[in-house]
Design a protein around this motif. Structure first.
Motif, PDB file in Angstrom:
ATOM      1  N   VAL A 195       0.831  -1.204   0.000  1.00 57.92           N
ATOM      2  CA  VAL A 195       0.000   0.000   0.000  1.00 57.92           C
ATOM      3  C   VAL A 195       0.866   1.254   0.000  1.00 57.92           C
ATOM      4  O   VAL A 195       0.589   2.222  -0.718  1.00 57.92           O
ATOM      5  CB  VAL A 195      -0.958  -0.014   1.210  1.00 57.92           C
ATOM      6  CG1 VAL A 195      -1.644   1.353   1.378  1.00 57.92           C
ATOM      7  CG2 VAL A 195      -2.007  -1.106   1.039  1.00 57.92           C
ATOM      8  N   LEU A 199       0.797   4.129  -2.932  1.00 61.15           N
ATOM      9  CA  LEU A 199       0.482   5.533  -2.692  1.00 61.15           C
ATOM     10  C   LEU A 199       1.654   6.439  -3.075  1.00 61.15           C
ATOM     11  O   LEU A 199       1.453   7.593  -3.446  1.00 61.15           O
ATOM     12  CB  LEU A 199       0.100   5.745  -1.225  1.00 61.15           C
ATOM     13  CG  LEU A 199      -1.193   5.044  -0.788  1.00 61.15           C
ATOM     14  CD1 LEU A 199      -1.447   5.277   0.694  1.00 61.15           C
ATOM     15  CD2 LEU A 199      -2.384   5.536  -1.610  1.00 61.15           C
ATOM     16  N   TRP A 209      -6.129   5.488  -3.290  1.00 60.11           N
ATOM     17  CA  TRP A 209      -6.513   5.794  -1.914  1.00 60.11           C
ATOM     18  C   TRP A 209      -7.715   4.957  -1.468  1.00 60.11           C
ATOM     19  O   TRP A 209      -7.803   4.554  -0.303  1.00 60.11           O
ATOM     20  CB  TRP A 209      -6.796   7.284  -1.759  1.00 60.11           C
ATOM     21  CG  TRP A 209      -5.532   8.083  -1.675  1.00 60.11           C
ATOM     22  CD1 TRP A 209      -4.940   8.805  -2.659  1.00 60.11           C
ATOM     23  CD2 TRP A 209      -4.684   8.200  -0.525  1.00 60.11           C
ATOM     24  NE1 TRP A 209      -3.768   9.369  -2.216  1.00 60.11           N
ATOM     25  CE2 TRP A 209      -3.589   9.023  -0.904  1.00 60.11           C
ATOM     26  CE3 TRP A 209      -4.726   7.698   0.770  1.00 60.11           C
ATOM     27  CZ2 TRP A 209      -2.566   9.347  -0.022  1.00 60.11           C
ATOM     28  CZ3 TRP A 209      -3.698   8.020   1.656  1.00 60.11           C
ATOM     29  CH2 TRP A 209      -2.644   8.840   1.252  1.00 60.11           C
ATOM     30  N   ALA A 212      -6.409   1.683  -0.557  1.00 62.07           N
ATOM     31  CA  ALA A 212      -5.750   1.795   0.749  1.00 62.07           C
ATOM     32  C   ALA A 212      -6.780   1.756   1.873  1.00 62.07           C
ATOM     33  O   ALA A 212      -6.563   1.134   2.922  1.00 62.07           O
ATOM     34  CB  ALA A 212      -4.936   3.084   0.815  1.00 62.07           C
ATOM     35  N   ALA A 228      -7.686   7.362   4.745  1.00 61.50           N
ATOM     36  CA  ALA A 228      -7.608   7.030   3.316  1.00 61.50           C
ATOM     37  C   ALA A 228      -8.908   7.349   2.597  1.00 61.50           C
ATOM     38  O   ALA A 228      -8.899   7.883   1.481  1.00 61.50           O
ATOM     39  CB  ALA A 228      -7.255   5.558   3.142  1.00 61.50           C
TER      40      ALA A 228
END
Length: 393
Positions: A195, A199, A209, A212, A228
Motif C-alpha cells: 500500500v 500511494l 486511496w 488503501a 484514506a
C-alpha cells in the motif's frame, strides 16, 4: 489471454518462423500429408473433420507423434468446443517438446477456461519464461490464476515482481491483486509495504486511496481507513454509501463530530430510520442535543420504533426535560410492553417530577424484569422515603 488466443489461430507454418525447433519440413512425408489435409479442412471451415483426420492418423501411426500434430489437433478440438480433448492434446504438445512456447500458452488458456487454475498458472508462467519479449501481462495472468487456484503464496512473488518497477510503471490492478494476496496470507507487513508503494507511485489517484481504505478496513485499522477514505473524498466525490462508511469509521474511532457531518451529508429524504438513528447517535456523542432531537423526530415520523422513542427519552432526560422524557418512554412501553427499562425510566422521571405515587407504580412494574429489578427496588425505596418525608430532595 487474448494475445495468446490470437496467436493460437495462426497456421502451423507460421510457428516455424519463431520457434527454433523441428518444423513441418522435418516431418516424415505421411505426417506432413496428414497435417496438410487437416489444414485443408480448417481452411473450408470444417474443424471437426480436421480433428478426425489427425486423430485417425495418430491412432494408426503412434510412432509419428509430434508436438505440431498435437498442437494442431488441440486447436481443432478447441474450435468444436471439445475443451477436455483440447486440454489433453495441448498437454501432449508440451510433453513432446517443452520448448514450445505457444503450446504452453494455449495449455494455460484452455486450463483457465476449464477452471483448472493451478495448471493454467504453471503453463502461463512457463510460456512467459520461454518468451524472448517477456510480456508483463503473462506475469499478471499467471498470478491471477494462482489466486483463483487459492495459491496466494505462489501469486505473491509474481505480483511483487510486477510492482517492483522492473516492468515499467506498476498498474493499480497489480497492486489490487497483491493486496488481495496479502490479506489471504494474513501478511500485514507485506500488505502495508504494498500500500505504501502504491500511494508513493499514485499519490493523486482516488482509486489508489480507495484501495488503501479497503485494505486498512480489512485489517481493522479503522483510523488509517478513515484517513484514506477522507483523502479519496478530496480527489473525487464520495458515493452515499462511502459517506456512510466514512461516518461509521469516525464513529468507531470516536470522532463523533466528523461522523455526524458525514452522516448528515449522506442522508436525504430517503434515509432509513436506522441511518437516522446512527446520525442521532453521532450527534449525542458530540453533545449536539438539538440536532440529535431533530434527527430523532425525523426518524420517528418515518417509523416510530421502541428504540427510537427510548433514544428520545434518554436525550430529554439528559436535558432534564423530565416530562418529555416520561412521555417518550411511555410511547416506548406502549410499542414494546416487555421493555423493562422503559418502566424504570418512567419511574425515575416521575421521581424527578415529585410524582411519587406514579413513580412507585412504574417502578414496581420494572421490578418484574430481572435486568431492572435491583435498580428498580432501590428507586422504589427512595420514592417511598421521599413521599413520606414530603420532600423532593
Amino acid at each position: 489471454l487474448a494475445d495468446a488466443a490470437a496467436a493460437a489461430a495462426r497456421h502451423v507454418d507460421d510457428f516455424s518462423k519463431d520457434e527454433p525447433m523441428e518444423t513441418i519440413t522435418d516431418f516424415p512425408r505421411k505426417a506432413r500429408l496428414a497435417l496438410f489435409k487437416a489444414q485443408e479442412y480448417q481452411d473450408v471451415g470444417e474443424p471437426e473433420k480436421a480433428a478426425e483426420a489427425l486423430t485417425e492418423f495418430l491412432e494408426r501411426n503412434p510412432d509419428s507423434d509430434h508436438y505440431l500434430l498435437r498442437f494442431f489437433l488441440a486447436n481443432s478440438l478447441s474450435q468444436i468446443e471439445d475443451k477436455e480433448g483440447a486440454l489433453e492434446n495441448y498437454r501432449a504438445t508440451v510433453e513432446l517438446d517443452p520448448r514450445y512456447r505457444q503450446g504452453w500458452l494455449n495449455l494455460g488458456e484452455m486450463a483457465y477456461n476449464l477452471g483448472r487454475y493451478e495448471i493454467a498458472a504453471d503453463a502461463i508462467w512457463k510460456g512467459y519464461e520461454l518468451d524472448p519479449e517477456k510480456p508483463t501481462q503473462l506475469i499478471y495472468y499467471a498470478s491471477v490464476s494462482y489466486l483463483l487456484a487459492e495459491k496466494p503464496d505462489k501469486a505473491a512473488p509474481l505480483l511483487e515482481e510486477l510492482v517492483s518497477g522492473l516492468h515499467g510503471d506498476p498498474k493499480i490492478e497489480w497492486y489490487r491483486a497483491l493486496v488481495s494476496v496479502c490479506l489471504s496470507l494474513g501478511d500485514e507487513e507485506r500488505g502495508n509495504n504494498a500500500v505504501t508503494s502504491m500511494l508513493t507511485t499514485y499519490p493523486d489517484s482516488p482509486d489508489a486511496w480507495h484501495l488503501a481504505f479497503q485494505y486498512a478496513a480489512s485489517i481493522s485499522d479503522y483510523e488509517r481507513a478513515a484517513v484514506a477514505l477522507t483523502i479519496t473524498g478530496y480527489l473525487r466525490d464520495l458515493s452515499r454509501e462511502e459517506m456512510m462508511q466514512l461516518a461509521d469509521l469516525y464513529s468507531v474511532i470516536k470522532v463523533p463530530a466528523k461522523a455526524s457531518s458525514y452522516y448528515e451529508a449522506a442522508l436525504d429524504n430517503e434515509a432509513s430510520t436506522r441511518e437516522l438513528e446512527r446520525l442521532a447517535s453521532a450527534y449525542i456523542a458530540s453533545y449536539d442535543t438539538k440536532s440529535a432531537l431533530e434527527t430523532l423526530e425525523r426518524a420517528i415520523q418515518k417509523e416510530p420504533t421502541p428504540r427510537l422513542w427510548s433514544l428520545m427519552g434518554d436525550l430529554h432526560y439528559m436535558d432534564k426535560n423530565y416530562q418529555a422524557s416520561y412521555q417518550a418512554f411511555e410511547r416506548c412501553a406502549e410499542l414494546d410492553p416487555d421493555n423493562g427499562r422503559a418502566y424504570l425510566m418512567m419511574g425515575s422521571c416521575s421521581i424527578e417530577m415529585t410524582d411519587y405515587d406514579e413513580a412507585i407504580a412504574r417502578l414496581e412494574k420494572a421490578v418484574t424484569f430481572p435486568d431492572q429489578e435491583e435498580m428498580a427496588l432501590q428507586l422504589v425505596k427512595r420514592a417511598k422515603i421521599m413521599k413520606s418525608n414530603g420532600t423532593d430532595s
